[in-house]
Motif scaffolding. Structure first.
Motif, short mmCIF file in Angstrom:
data_model
loop_
_atom_site.label_atom_id
_atom_site.label_comp_id
_atom_site.label_asym_id
_atom_site.label_seq_id
_atom_site.Cartn_x
_atom_site.Cartn_y
_atom_site.Cartn_z
N GLU A 1 4.17 20.48 -24.37
CA GLU A 1 3.41 19.30 -24.79
C GLU A 1 1.99 19.63 -25.24
O GLU A 1 1.20 18.72 -25.48
N GLY A 2 1.67 20.91 -25.38
CA GLY A 2 0.30 21.29 -25.71
C GLY A 2 0.04 21.43 -27.20
O GLY A 2 0.78 20.93 -28.05
N ASP A 3 -1.02 22.16 -27.51
CA ASP A 3 -1.45 22.40 -28.89
C ASP A 3 -0.46 23.32 -29.60
O ASP A 3 -0.10 24.37 -29.08
N ASP A 4 -0.05 22.93 -30.82
CA ASP A 4 0.93 23.72 -31.56
C ASP A 4 0.41 25.11 -31.91
O ASP A 4 1.19 26.07 -31.97
N SER A 5 -0.88 25.23 -32.17
CA SER A 5 -1.42 26.55 -32.54
C SER A 5 -1.27 27.55 -31.40
O SER A 5 -0.98 28.73 -31.63
N ARG B 1 9.93 25.57 -27.46
CA ARG B 1 10.27 24.31 -28.11
C ARG B 1 9.33 23.17 -27.68
O ARG B 1 9.16 22.92 -26.49
N PRO B 2 8.73 22.48 -28.65
CA PRO B 2 7.84 21.34 -28.32
C PRO B 2 8.64 20.08 -27.98
O PRO B 2 9.82 19.96 -28.33
N LYS B 3 7.99 19.15 -27.34
CA LYS B 3 8.63 17.87 -26.99
C LYS B 3 9.16 17.16 -28.22
O LYS B 3 10.22 16.53 -28.19
N TRP B 4 8.41 17.24 -29.33
CA TRP B 4 8.82 16.49 -30.52
C TRP B 4 10.09 17.05 -31.16
O TRP B 4 10.64 16.47 -32.08
N ALA C 1 10.00 41.35 -29.65
CA ALA C 1 11.15 40.43 -29.58
C ALA C 1 12.08 40.68 -30.75
O ALA C 1 11.63 40.91 -31.88
N ASN C 2 13.38 40.64 -30.51
CA ASN C 2 14.34 40.84 -31.59
C ASN C 2 14.43 39.62 -32.50
O ASN C 2 14.61 39.76 -33.72
N TYR C 3 14.34 38.42 -31.89
CA TYR C 3 14.42 37.17 -32.64
C TYR C 3 13.39 36.19 -32.07
O TYR C 3 13.10 36.21 -30.87
N ILE C 4 12.88 35.32 -32.94
CA ILE C 4 12.13 34.16 -32.46
C ILE C 4 12.66 32.93 -33.19
O ILE C 4 13.21 33.04 -34.29
N ASP C 5 12.54 31.77 -32.56
CA ASP C 5 13.01 30.50 -33.12
C ASP C 5 11.81 29.60 -33.37
O ASP C 5 11.03 29.33 -32.45
N VAL C 6 11.66 29.15 -34.61
CA VAL C 6 10.56 28.26 -34.95
C VAL C 6 11.11 27.04 -35.69
O VAL C 6 12.09 27.15 -36.43
N GLU C 7 10.53 25.88 -35.49
CA GLU C 7 11.04 24.63 -36.04
C GLU C 7 10.67 24.51 -37.52
O GLU C 7 9.60 24.95 -37.96
#
Length: 364
Positions: free
Chosen positions: A76-80, A67-70, A94-100
């Motif tokens: 706090e680094g590069d999203d890529s 999870r990013p700060k935003w 991984a069984n699941y991943i969470d993306v914003e």
């Protein structure tokens, strides 16, 4: 109609790989079904090596979040770089991943078919600042579903219930009309745990109403948790007093609930009657500052029961000194268990397996 089983998920938020693995082992011992591995909490992270180790350490289902700060996280680094790590987690099993939601379209469209089939993707949206309407939440769900998400996750701060409580932690779709209804189970858990504590400590109590009725209920803290406890106690017939570091905050909340206000420093000599209830809703005494307490021990003798929302440690300095002073104590873990009953029943429509919940938490 599809049926879904309820899974118990434990967050893993270690600062180091060693702490992560220790926490995974602890989660396995208490019997959880899934662990959410928060990669953003790691102070040092080697994606390929560390994700492999974490997956191999798990016999439970794995959910990877970075999870990013935003969006309320720690990264706090590069999203890529962050998204590449989540893609790697999928490739490694991984069984699941969470993306914003903000980056979900780009992320999911970048996946090849083979990688996409390996994991379920949770697309999440977190709003810590405003409360969307029911219609806006519906639109948000459509937006998330349009990304190709397997699972929709929405977190909002409530202002539907905000006049009374300030936050919602459980949202249920009402079967009768499909409307989304928000509940605050933390408030229910805390008040119910305090009532149970009073009933258990007073062998002379045989009433059918709330044991809080007519009691003087002192709330430490004027934030969201303090507001929830204050309204909950008032609804049960208690006389509410708000104690906060700044008197203005105490006064504002006291005016809302129809109570009285004092400063935290005044609490040391505040003793209008015996048999009072004290509820700490602040983080004072939480790990690592376990030596701190919001009120000196000598001032605790007038209280029949003391509740502390802090649950790390389970027995805070405040609770230890309250017990030594003769008061009944209710821990943050007690609140956690009771709110879980309510949450389970709201989600499933079935009676909560209370003894199972207690057994699981006792092993933590």
């Amino acid at each position: 109609m599809a049926t879904y089983s309820t899974l118990i998920c434990a967050p893993i938020m270690g600062k180091s790989m060693n702490q992560m693995i220790l926490d995974i082992d602890k989660a396995r011992e208490i019997g959880v079904d899934m662990v959410e591995i928060r990669l953003d909490y790691l102070s040092s992270f080697n994606p390929y090596q560390d994700i492999q180790i974490l997956i191999k350490s798990c016999t439970m289902l794995t959910l990877f979040t970075y999870r990013p700060k935003w969006e309320g996280g720690e990264y706090e680094g590069d999203d890529s770089i962050r998204l590449d790590a989540l893609k790697l987690a999928m490739e490694l099993g991984a069984n699941y991943i969470d993306v914003e939601l903000k980056v979900a379209h780009e992320f999911i469209s970048s996946l090849d078919e083979k990688t996409r089939e390996k994991s379920k993707i949770i697309v999440s949206s977190h709003n810590y600042h405003a409360t969307p309407s029911v219609e806006e939440i519906g639109d948000l769900m459509v937006s998330i579903q349009s990304t190709g998400a397997d699972i929709v996750k929405i977190f909002v701060i409530s202002q539907w219930l905000g006049i009374l409580i300030g936050a919602v932690n459980t949202i249920v779709r009402r079967p009768s009309d499909g409307k989304l209804i928000g509940y605050n189970t933390d408030y229910v858990g805390a008040i119910s745990a305090i009532e149970d504590g009073l009933r258990g400590s007073d062998q002379n109590y045989h009433g059918s109403g709330s044991p809080l009725e007519g009691k003087l209920f002192v709330v430490i803290g004027a934030g969201g948790a303090g507001k929830a406890l204050a309204y909950g106690a008032k609804a049960k017939g208690a006389k509410v007093v708000i104690a906060n570091r700044t008197y203005e905050r105490s006064r504002e909340l006291a005016a809302l609930v129809g109570g009285d206000a004092i400063t935290l420093s005044q609490l040391e000599t505040f003793c209008p009657e015996d048999g009072m209830i004290l509820a700490n809703t602040t983080s004072i005494g939480m790990h690592p500052k376990i030596e701190e307490t919001p009120i000196p021990k000598h001032a605790l003798s007038a209280y029949a029961l003391v509740f502390d929302a802090v649950y790390t440690p389970k027995m805070t300095r405040l609770l230890l000194e309250a017990k030594e002073s003769g008061a009944a104590v209710v821990t943050g873990v007690d609140m956690f268990i009771v709110q879980a009953y309510e949450q389970y029943e709201r989600f499933t429509g079935l009676p909560a397996p209370k003894e199972l919940f207690k057994e699981i938490v006792s092993k933590m």
